[in-house]
Write an enzyme that holds these catalytic residues in place. Structure first.
Site, mmCIF file in Angstrom:
data_model
loop_
_atom_site.group_PDB
_atom_site.id
_atom_site.type_symbol
_atom_site.label_atom_id
_atom_site.label_comp_id
_atom_site.label_asym_id
_atom_site.label_seq_id
_atom_site.Cartn_x
_atom_site.Cartn_y
_atom_site.Cartn_z
ATOM 1 N N CYS A 1 14.796 -2.278 17.387
ATOM 2 C CA CYS A 1 13.345 -2.261 17.329
ATOM 3 C C CYS A 1 12.775 -3.626 17.707
ATOM 4 O O CYS A 1 12.820 -3.994 18.864
ATOM 5 C CB CYS A 1 12.878 -1.804 15.942
ATOM 6 S SG CYS A 1 11.123 -1.402 15.910
ATOM 7 N N HIS B 1 15.890 3.218 14.704
ATOM 8 C CA HIS B 1 16.501 2.422 13.637
ATOM 9 C C HIS B 1 17.772 3.091 13.110
ATOM 10 O O HIS B 1 17.714 3.860 12.152
ATOM 11 C CB HIS B 1 15.514 2.267 12.480
ATOM 12 C CG HIS B 1 14.430 1.287 12.740
ATOM 13 N ND1 HIS B 1 14.568 -0.056 12.512
ATOM 14 C CD2 HIS B 1 13.174 1.456 13.206
ATOM 15 C CE1 HIS B 1 13.443 -0.682 12.819
ATOM 16 N NE2 HIS B 1 12.576 0.219 13.241
ATOM 17 N N GLU C 1 19.979 1.798 11.268
ATOM 18 C CA GLU C 1 20.257 1.374 9.882
ATOM 19 C C GLU C 1 19.484 2.221 8.864
ATOM 20 O O GLU C 1 19.775 2.161 7.670
ATOM 21 C CB GLU C 1 19.941 -0.122 9.708
ATOM 22 C CG GLU C 1 18.483 -0.480 9.487
ATOM 23 C CD GLU C 1 17.625 -0.427 10.754
ATOM 24 O OE1 GLU C 1 18.112 0.044 11.796
ATOM 25 O OE2 GLU C 1 16.456 -0.856 10.681
#
Lengths: 982, 260
Positions: B101, B225, B227
């Site tokens: 990002c 994302h 994560e």
């Protein structure tokens, strides 16, 4: 010399311009504007020559891949109209600091910088159109201006202002009242108390001393109304605050800290605790919605950060009440902003602060009613995580240093605390412009990072945030029990020219105040340097019993702590309840299938029921990686979640569940039942996803008109509702806030009371997020059960008072749906047990729009329909009446008040649209038996899910009433907010 | 809160002012078997910490320096101005770099993506076509020859949350990107086809580009994302997904560690 660089897109595409064009068309009806283009304008001071400006343009300000730029000459030359909009001088643009940093990194001697925006309009503009666009959409004169002349310098100069001595001792009452009206907002009794104090000292006060007293004694800071003795309808009652706190003391399991710190704290798991705080930010948001909402978010985040010795902010919530977005312009009161502008700008403020801080915003609601046209209700909540070992409010020791960490102090927000305590008038927008500023989320983020690093290093003795009242409030409160000496000239300023009292009272954002042992100061400074955070030693805590403020060696204020914090006159307030005018009118029941479908679509398309997806999608709800239930569920991600579920300890199954309840009109109809509705709704939202009603803490927010006798009596009843709720649930309120200024005075003196609002927030823990459910249907052919008692009493209008259904028919009704407090905890426990045990696989609570909206929302996210048989529900007994008890399993029990078992034809619109709180629509697992799950609790097998994407409603006698497609319902449900947000 | 493994590759999760996804990024690396730690930018600038001591570098999401001017710009200038040598050495040592990002925005603005040319920006991530920040889950298809995308599921779902994610480059640059197989992730529709349609392509990205690798294959940047999808509970419809299906984000971190 100032150099000006303009940057715009090198193609025709300009998303900002296109959004503005659509907004001009929607809100002003100007269809002649075909195209809008925007350009960024950077003004730079201190560069040596044009070559340096060109370097800065190429390396920082413009990207030639898709942008073009100009230096010191116009860039857009072909527009039909061109205007530049900039912040007013003194409104700090957060972008300026980044420009300076990047220039420094590039080795360029930039001394000052500013950024603004040009708007170029193409098409047909009639005379006056441009002025309308500017006034309505682009320029909020509180903070912005149209640039007509380029500035000569960007560097702000000035000498520190003087400290004045105010000749208070010789003033008569009229003079004191005039002094107070100038910005102190104290009443005459309070002014006399201050006068007496200084007469006894034999001297007049300084401006700083008066301002400190006004701030410390403001309703916003000291909560005079909540602490006052009461005389309600001739009967003495204990102070509101004491009643809430006493209820909390009766039910304090899991409570780590309640009502003593910047937020309330509950035990979590594995040595961790969770903190919750919900704030209102109505007054600033009313005059500058973007900055107001930003500082609202920033303030409540700092409340969490400033809890115990520091908590990490992990979630944010937001709850708003506005006038309907399509309110005709002539109905917007003088000095007030249009509701659609407010809505869009408040959402943008919450978005830009929360997203940049990296705090997920994953629970909230937006409500509409015309009576919010003078002032919106803007509520922002925040939740945090901290080790339980550092979760208690701590106190400074004598000798501790006062450190201020974070942003610099400017003239922002002066008089915010006193302003928030005052009613609005047509003059408010122009007079109080100093009360608003633009937040700088990145400043707060790095301050949070540095502060938590200091906490983990064991460097912090005590801590609080700088909020309303600035240093005065933060330092004054921390030093209340000891005494404190402040060397004010040390405070880092955004620009020179502030008088000492302004520095002390400024509400500049992003500042935290710490008490740190002298031997730890160097270590704190080292950590702050790593995070690019400024930290300054402002003086020390010492056992003098006095607040002493010095400026360059001169004492500019000295007050006894005992007088400052205990000297305000205690009062007894009188409340007289004003019975409501009964409006028993009910709409006629829809006559045929077409009328039923129209009714269903009208309810789904009511802005209070409508999907808020265009708002939610602007908020980051997945950052921090904790979301186990976001705002929308189901394979189509469209079913709104009743609550947020987070896993605060990454990798662990522990859940933090967050929910709230708020209705914009029910407390106006009846403050007791309306208040209970909010509490029951909050609990039902939490339980519907799998939250445990036994392991929660509650937070109250009273947003009330300035309490005259009638509004005070209403407030008293709403507090009764909270106390009764707390006792029934055996769960505590652990934090709260009152904002008693929801009143607007028209230029002709008439008063508009904005509807009183009680927002109840709730948060709690669960051991395993795997044992939760979503709201979306999971499969076709499943049994649907309605669990809980609905108030369908014909004697009180079938519990339809304040319902969406009545509002679509232009009616308000008489009484909100009541809540049976004996039954509510049992229903909550049973639903919780059924979810944890796997008997319920999908669940949604009934709220705005009733059964119809609940079933539709459960279907829309799953692409599955439902068939509903409109049976009756068990009736709630009349207020004060006894509960008869007895089974109601699958039965249709209609009757006169309290009579169980008597059959009576009930209105089917009431069963479809009633908004009783604490009631659930649940999809059962295969083989689950409703009777086994819910026993003698009121429950009704009401239908089943369908593979076909439609709602089929039957009349209770087995005959079809109407069928409506989910697509049609969804279209109606999505239209209102899509229209506002494009 | 952060559990750290005792062994495994050492990962530098670089943090500037306004970076805000560093904790969950560290968690994701550690879950995948790494030893990740948050490293403030000033530690690298002062020399207190050396980039060379790490086996992998991650630039996490957030709003570095407020994303003022444009996203990631100020941080990119800082990297190019002060850490160019350390970065060049790191890349030359064939150590993997992951930008998520804001980290992707920074890598593009340093020039490291798409062509690995530090200091020479060739493409941009511009304001979303709809003009504002948006948070939603998207479907993605992995492609290209970068070892960092090998082992990923062919189709995956991840959340994204950004205001400036519209990938743009001129026609010849796009052609070069495609010719060299640098597109690592594209937005796809329910049928798996790359799409320009909103909201499946949420920002209007050219060629539906959601992620890129450099020609060495060891630098990867993506707007979504990963994560935020390393636990099954993070998926908005997790109750409907098979219990044993690995969360789609985890493989990214495993791949980075496998090259470290």
């Amino acid at each position: 010399m100032i150099q000006t660089i303009r940057v715009t897109s090198s193609s025709d595409g300009d998303p900002l311009g296109e959004d503005l064009r659509a907004e001009i068309r929607r809100s002003l009806g100007l269809a002649g504007i075909a195209h809008v283009r925007t350009a960024k304008v950077y003004r730079l001071e201190g560069l040596a020559d044009a070559a340096q400006a060109v370097q800065l343009a190429r390396q920082l300000l413009a990207e030639e891949i898709d942008q073009r730029w100009s230096l010191d000459e116009p860039l857009i030359t072909d527009a039909d109209a061109l205007v530049e909009v900039a912040y007013k001088p003194g409104v700090m643009n957060p972008e300026a600091a980044s420009l300076l940093k990047a220039a420094q990194d590039l080795g360029l001697p930039l001394a000052a910088a500013d950024a603004s925006r040009e708007y170029a309009f193409y098409g047909i503009l009639a005379p006056g159109d441009l002025e309308r666009i500017l006034a309505r959409l682009l320029v909020n004169p509180t903070i912005e201006r149209v640039v007509t002349e380029a500035p000569i310098s960007l560097v702000m100069g000035g000498e520190p202002g003087p400290t004045a001595v105010i000749p208070l001792c010789a003033m008569d009452d009229a003079a004191m009242q005039a002094l107070s009206a100038g910005g102190l907002y104290l009443d005459l009794v309070e002014m006399r108390a201050i006068q007496d104090y200084f007469v006894e000292l034999g001297r007049d006060p300084t401006d700083l001393e008066l301002e400190v007293l006004a701030q410390t004694w403001s309703e916003h800071c000291v909560h005079k109304t909540f602490k006052a003795d009461l005389l309600i309808d001739g009967r003495p009652k204990p102070p509101l605050m004491r009643r809430l706190k006493e209820a909390t003391a009766r039910h304090d399991a899991l409570v780590v800290s309640a009502f003593v710190d910047n937020s309330g704290v509950l035990a979590f798991y594995d040595g961790w605790a969770v903190a919750g705080k919900v704030e209102t930010h109505n007054s600033p948001s009313a005059i500058e919605p973007y900055g107001g909402a930003m500082t609202g978010s920033g303030g409540v985040f700092r409340d969490i950060l400033g809890t115990g010795l520091g908590a990490r902010v992990i979630a944010s919530t937001d709850m708003f009440c506005f006038a309907p977005p399509d309110l005709p312009a002539e109905q917007v009161p003088p000095g007030c902003l249009a509701p659609d502008y407010l809505l869009r700008r408040v959402v943008a403020g919450v978005r830009d602060y929360g997203n940049r801080m990296g705090v997920p915003t994953n629970n909230g609601s937006v409500h509409f009613h015309p009576d919010f046209r003078a002032k919106p209700t803007v509520i922002v909540g925040a939740y945090g995580l901290l080790p339980e070992a550092v979760a208690q409010k701590a106190r400074p020791r004598s000798g501790d240093r006062i450190l201020v960490m974070g942003g610099r102090t400017g003239r922002d927000g002066i008089h915010g605390a006193t302003f928030s305590s005052a009613e609005m008038t047509a003059q408010t927008l122009t007079v109080n412009s100093q009360a608003v500023q633009i937040g700088n989320a990145v400043e707060e983020k790095r301050t949070l990072d540095a502060l938590l690093a200091c906490r983990d290093a064991g460097l912090i003795q005590a801590l609080t945030d700088c909020g309303a009242g600035g240093f005065s409030s933060a330092i004054g409160e921390l030093g209340e029990e000891l005494g404190v000496t402040v060397e004010l000239e040390r405070a880092p300023l955004k620009y020179p020219g502030l008088a000492p009292w302004e520095v002390f009272l400024s509400e500049s954002q992003e500042r935290m105040v710490l008490a740190v042992g002298p031997e730890q100061v160097a270590a704190v400074a080292r950590i702050c340097a790593v995070y690019n955070v400024e930290v300054t030693d402002l003086g020390c805590f010492e056992a003098t019993g006095r607040l002493t403020v010095r400026h360059e060696g001169a004492t500019v204020g000295e007050l006894q702590m005992a007088f400052l914090h205990g000297g305000y006159p205690r009062r007894t307030l009188t409340g007289v309840y004003q019975p409501r005018v009964a409006d028993d009118r009910l709409p006629t029941e829809p006559a045929d299938e077409a009328a039923w479908r129209a009714a269903a679509l009208a309810v789904m398309g009511h802005p209070n029921v409508a999907s808020k997806e265009p708002i939610c999608r602007q908020y980051d709800h997945t950052v921090q990686g904790m979301a186990a239930m976001g705002p929308f569920g189901g394979p189509l991600a469209r079913t709104p979640g009743d609550a947020a579920i987070l896993t605060p300890l990454l990798g662990k199954p522990y859940g933090l569940v967050i929910a709230h309840g708020l209705n914009p009109v029910l407390c106006a109809l009846d403050p007791y039942w309306g208040g209970l509705w909010a509490g029951a709704e909050a609990m039902a939202n939490l339980v519907a996803v799998g939250g445990n009603p036994r392991e929660v803490g509650l937070i109250d927010n009273f947003i009330w008109p300035v309490p005259d006798a009638a509004s005070l009596a209403d407030l008293d009843r709403a507090v009764d509702a909270c106390v009764d709720l707390s006792d029934a649930l055996e769960r505590p309120f652990i934090s709260g806030k009152d904002s008693l200024s929801s009143t607007y005075r028209f230029p002709d003196g008439t008063v508009l009371k904005i509807p009183p609002v009680l927002c109840v927030s709730v948060f709690g823990r669960i051991p395993d997020v795997a044992r939760t459910v979503g709201g979306e249907f999971t499969r076709a052919g499943a049994t649907l059960v309605l669990v809980g008692a609905r108030d369908l009493d014909p004697a009180s209008g079938y519990g339809l008072g304040g319902s969406t259904w009545l509002d679509t028919q232009g009616l308000a009704g008489r009484l909100p749906p009541r809540v049976d407090l004996a039954l509510l905890p049992r229903v909550l426990d049973a639903v919780h047990a059924a979810i944890v045990g796997g008997g319920i696989v999908a669940c949604h609570d009934l709220s705005e729009g009733g059964l119809l909206a609940a079933a539709a929302e459960m279907g829309i996210g799953a692409g599955l329909g439902a068939e509903l048989e409109l049976g009756g529900d068990r009736l709630l007994p009349p207020a004060g009446g006894g509960w008869e008890g007895g089974p109601a399993v699958g039965a249709e029990l209609y009757g006169e008040a309290g009579a169980v078992g008597a059959r009576r034809a009930i209105r089917r619109d009431a069963t479809l649209f009633n908004e009783s709180a604490g009631v659930f629509l649940a999809e059962l697992a295969d083989g689950a038996d409703a009777a086994a799950l819910f026993g003698d609790l009121p429950h009704l097998v009401i239908g089943r899910t369908l593979a076909e994407p439609e709602l089929r409603v039957r009349d209770g006698e087995g005959a079809p009433l109407f069928t409506v497609g989910l697509d049609e319902l969804r279209e109606a449900w999505e239209r209102p907010m899509r229209a506002v947000f494009h | 809160m952060i559990t750290s493994a005792l062994s495994g590759p050492r990962v530098c999760v670089l943090k500037a002012d306004g970076t805000n996804c560093e904790i969950e990024t560290v968690h994701a690396f550690n879950l995948a078997g790494g030893r990740a730690e948050v490293v403030p930018m000033n530690f690298l600038r002062s020399g207190a910490v050396r980039l060379a001591d790490f086996d992998a570098l991650a630039l996490p999401g957030g709003f570095s320096y407020g994303d003022d001017v444009v996203s990631g710009k100020v941080m990119a200038i800082e990297l190019v101005s002060f850490l160019a040598d350390a970065l060049a050495d790191f890349v030359a040592a064939r150590k993997p770099v992951l930008g998520i990002c804001n980290g992707f925005q920074v890598l593009v603005r340093t020039g490291l993506l798409p062509f690995g040319r530090l200091g020479a920006m060739q493409a941009t991530l511009a304001l979303n076509a709809r003009g504002r920040f948006e948070c939603r889950w998207v479907r993605l298809a992995a492609s290209g020859s970068s070892p960092l995308v090998q082992g990923l599921p062919e189709r995956l779902e991840l959340p994204l949350a950004h205001g400036e994610g519209r990938f743009f480059a001129d026609a010849s640059t796009l052609a070069a990107i495609e010719a060299q197989g640098l597109v690592a992730l594209r937005y796809v529709d329910a049928e798996g086809h790359s799409t320009a349609h909103y909201p499946e392509n949420p920002n209007g990205a050219a060629h539906a580009i959601a992620g890129l690798a450099d020609p060495s294959g060891r630098i990867l940047g993506l707007m979504p994302h990963p994560e935020r999808f390393v636990s099954r509970f993070q998926h908005p419809a997790w109750r409907l997904r098979p219990l044993d299906k690995e969360p789609d984000g985890l493989a990214f971190f495993r791949q980075v560690l496998s090259l470290a």
